[in-house]
Design a protein around this motif. Structure first.
Motif, short mmCIF file in Angstrom:
data_model
loop_
_atom_site.label_atom_id
_atom_site.label_comp_id
_atom_site.label_asym_id
_atom_site.label_seq_id
_atom_site.Cartn_x
_atom_site.Cartn_y
_atom_site.Cartn_z
N LEU A 242 53.32 33.61 40.26
CA LEU A 242 51.90 33.71 39.92
C LEU A 242 51.06 33.66 41.18
O LEU A 242 51.24 32.77 42.02
CB LEU A 242 51.52 32.58 38.97
N GLN A 243 50.13 34.61 41.33
CA GLN A 243 49.30 34.68 42.54
C GLN A 243 47.84 34.87 42.16
O GLN A 243 47.51 35.66 41.28
CB GLN A 243 49.75 35.86 43.41
N ILE A 244 46.96 34.12 42.83
CA ILE A 244 45.53 34.37 42.74
C ILE A 244 45.17 35.39 43.82
O ILE A 244 45.43 35.17 45.00
CB ILE A 244 44.72 33.08 42.95
N GLU A 245 44.60 36.52 43.40
CA GLU A 245 44.22 37.56 44.37
C GLU A 245 42.74 37.49 44.71
O GLU A 245 42.34 37.84 45.82
CB GLU A 245 44.56 38.94 43.80
N GLN A 246 41.91 37.08 43.74
CA GLN A 246 40.48 36.94 43.96
C GLN A 246 40.03 35.61 43.37
O GLN A 246 40.55 35.20 42.33
CB GLN A 246 39.71 38.09 43.29
N PRO A 247 39.07 34.92 43.98
CA PRO A 247 38.28 35.29 45.16
C PRO A 247 38.98 34.99 46.48
O PRO A 247 38.46 35.31 47.55
CB PRO A 247 37.03 34.41 45.00
N LEU A 248 40.20 34.38 46.40
CA LEU A 248 40.97 34.13 47.61
C LEU A 248 42.44 34.21 47.26
O LEU A 248 42.82 34.15 46.10
CB LEU A 248 40.62 32.75 48.19
N ALA A 249 43.28 34.37 48.26
CA ALA A 249 44.72 34.46 48.04
C ALA A 249 45.33 33.07 48.03
O ALA A 249 45.16 32.29 48.98
CB ALA A 249 45.37 35.31 49.14
N ALA A 250 46.00 32.74 46.91
CA ALA A 250 46.61 31.41 46.78
C ALA A 250 47.60 31.44 45.64
O ALA A 250 47.54 32.29 44.75
CB ALA A 250 45.53 30.36 46.52
N PRO A 251 48.56 30.50 45.63
CA PRO A 251 49.48 30.41 44.49
C PRO A 251 48.71 30.05 43.22
O PRO A 251 47.74 29.29 43.26
CB PRO A 251 50.44 29.29 44.90
N GLY A 252 49.14 30.61 42.09
CA GLY A 252 48.47 30.34 40.83
C GLY A 252 49.07 29.15 40.11
O GLY A 252 50.17 28.69 40.42
N ASN A 253 48.32 28.64 39.14
CA ASN A 253 48.77 27.51 38.31
C ASN A 253 49.45 28.06 37.07
O ASN A 253 48.78 28.47 36.11
CB ASN A 253 47.57 26.63 37.95
N GLN A 254 50.78 28.07 37.08
CA GLN A 254 51.53 28.65 35.97
C GLN A 254 51.25 27.93 34.66
O GLN A 254 51.13 28.56 33.59
CB GLN A 254 53.03 28.60 36.27
N GLU A 255 51.13 26.63 34.69
CA GLU A 255 50.90 25.86 33.47
C GLU A 255 49.57 26.25 32.82
O GLU A 255 49.48 26.40 31.60
CB GLU A 255 50.91 24.37 33.78
N ALA A 256 48.53 26.44 33.64
CA ALA A 256 47.21 26.81 33.11
C ALA A 256 47.24 28.20 32.49
O ALA A 256 46.68 28.44 31.42
CB ALA A 256 46.17 26.74 34.21
N VAL A 257 47.92 29.14 33.14
CA VAL A 257 48.00 30.50 32.62
C VAL A 257 48.84 30.54 31.34
O VAL A 257 48.50 31.26 30.38
CB VAL A 257 48.58 31.46 33.68
N ASP A 258 49.92 29.78 31.30
CA ASP A 258 50.73 29.71 30.08
C ASP A 258 49.91 29.16 28.92
O ASP A 258 50.06 29.59 27.77
CB ASP A 258 51.95 28.82 30.31
N TYR A 259 49.03 28.20 29.21
CA TYR A 259 48.18 27.62 28.17
C TYR A 259 47.22 28.68 27.62
O TYR A 259 47.02 28.78 26.40
CB TYR A 259 47.39 26.44 28.74
N ILE A 260 46.64 29.47 28.51
CA ILE A 260 45.73 30.54 28.07
C ILE A 260 46.49 31.55 27.22
O ILE A 260 46.02 31.98 26.15
CB ILE A 260 45.08 31.24 29.28
N ALA A 261 47.68 31.95 27.68
CA ALA A 261 48.48 32.93 26.94
C ALA A 261 48.84 32.41 25.55
O ALA A 261 48.76 33.14 24.55
CB ALA A 261 49.75 33.27 27.72
N ALA A 262 49.22 31.13 25.46
CA ALA A 262 49.59 30.55 24.17
C ALA A 262 48.40 30.48 23.23
O ALA A 262 48.53 30.69 22.02
CB ALA A 262 50.18 29.15 24.38
N SER A 263 47.20 30.21 23.78
CA SER A 263 46.01 30.11 22.93
C SER A 263 45.58 31.47 22.40
O SER A 263 44.92 31.55 21.36
CB SER A 263 44.86 29.46 23.71
N LEU A 264 45.93 32.55 23.08
CA LEU A 264 45.58 33.89 22.62
C LEU A 264 46.51 34.39 21.52
O LEU A 264 46.12 35.20 20.68
CB LEU A 264 45.61 34.88 23.78
N SER A 265 47.74 33.89 21.50
CA SER A 265 48.73 34.39 20.55
C SER A 265 48.31 34.06 19.12
O SER A 265 48.17 32.90 18.74
CB SER A 265 50.10 33.77 20.84
#
Length: 299
Positions: free
Chosen positions: A215-238
């Protein structure tokens, strides 16, 4: 009391039902596949899977709300309203009267007009509720050009807004294909990338996965992403589902009222292989208003 039922023609000959009430008007249409050798609308309630055009694969008649054309409709509720409204379901007979106003029938809560295949039509009116309590909602009813009043059961959706007949399912459950792809690539299941923007964010945030699945943050800066936070968003959309629908085909004033003219948050992502854009209002007490881009429905 006695039980009676007034109907002009068979329900399977019904082409449409127009309902005019204090919320506006809507028309439910009987729809059947061309070349069908059956026109029995009562089969709808026990029918199988429905095609995207609202017609069963075997040609059985189903029902659609004309004013909701192109929008996701709750076929079960639409069929129930059509079935219930297709007849005056009488519980008691009040009798003849010279004063329809005392029953709320001079200015009725709803006017129901049934139109049949041979061009004939039948109209009845829904008035006030009687003072006596019943197990099911009861209203005074009278047929057009008649002064003979009945008490009968009425589906409350005949008195409400057409929004109640919109499907409240916003997004589908995460597909098995997306789950398998996520396991293979390391991506968050149905979500391969996402962008966050709107009033709550000073700058847009773009998150993707690299070729190794990291997982990578491309904007507004380059940095490793928070996999747990993104998984939470994905689960809430399902399988995301709304409590109800606030408006269909909202105008600019309504979008302003719902807080969606300038959304508090906008989520763009690839979900289940499709690009999705969700717009959210500022929090209103315990809830939010949502809208899917290119779908004129406020949830």
């Amino acid at each position: 009391s006695q039980s009676a039922e007034i109907s002009v023609q068979r329900r399977e000959d019904l082409l449409s039902m127009k309902v005019t009430n204090q919320q506006g008007s809507n028309t439910i249409l009987s729809v059947t596949a061309s070349g069908s050798d059956t026109d029995d609308s009562e089969q709808v309630l026990a029918s199988g899977e429905m095609q995207q055009d609202g017609v069963l694969a075997d040609g059985t008649i189903v029902y659609q709300v004309q004013e909701l054309e192109g929008l996701p409709q709750n076929e079960t509720l639409v069929s129930q309203v059509m079935q219930y409204g297709a007849e005056m379901n009488i519980t008691e007979e009040v009798g003849e009267t010279d004063d329809l106003d005392q029953f709320g029938l001079a200015s009725p809560q709803a006017t129901v007009t049934l139109t049949y295949e041979d061009g004939e039509s039948f109209t009845y009116y829904v008035g006030d509720q009687p003072p006596v309590e019943y197990e099911e909602p009861q209203y005074y009813l009278v047929a057009e050009d008649s002064n003979y009043v009945y008490i009968g059961s009425v589906d409350n959706r005949l008195l409400g807004d057409v929004c109640a007949l919109v499907d409240t399912q916003i997004l589908e459950e995460e597909s098995e294909e997306s789950q398998e792809e996520g396991e293979e690539t390391g991506a968050s299941g149905a979500m391969n990338w996402l962008r966050l923007s709107g009033g709550a964010f000073e700058q847009d945030i773009l998150i993707t996965h690299d070729t190794a699945g990291n997982l990578q943050i491309e904007q507004p800066l380059a940095a490793p992403g928070n996999q747990e936070a993104v998984d939470y968003i994905a689960a809430s959309l399902s399988g995301l589902k709304a409590q109800n629908v606030g408006a269909v085909h909202p105008d600019s004033e309504q979008l302003e009222e719902f807080g969606l003219a300038q959304p508090q948050a906008v989520l763009e992502c690839e979900y289940n292989g499709k690009e999705v854009c969700l717009e959210a209002s500022p929090k209103d007490e315990a809830s939010y208003y949502l809208q899917v881009a290119d779908r004129p429905v406020v949830y």
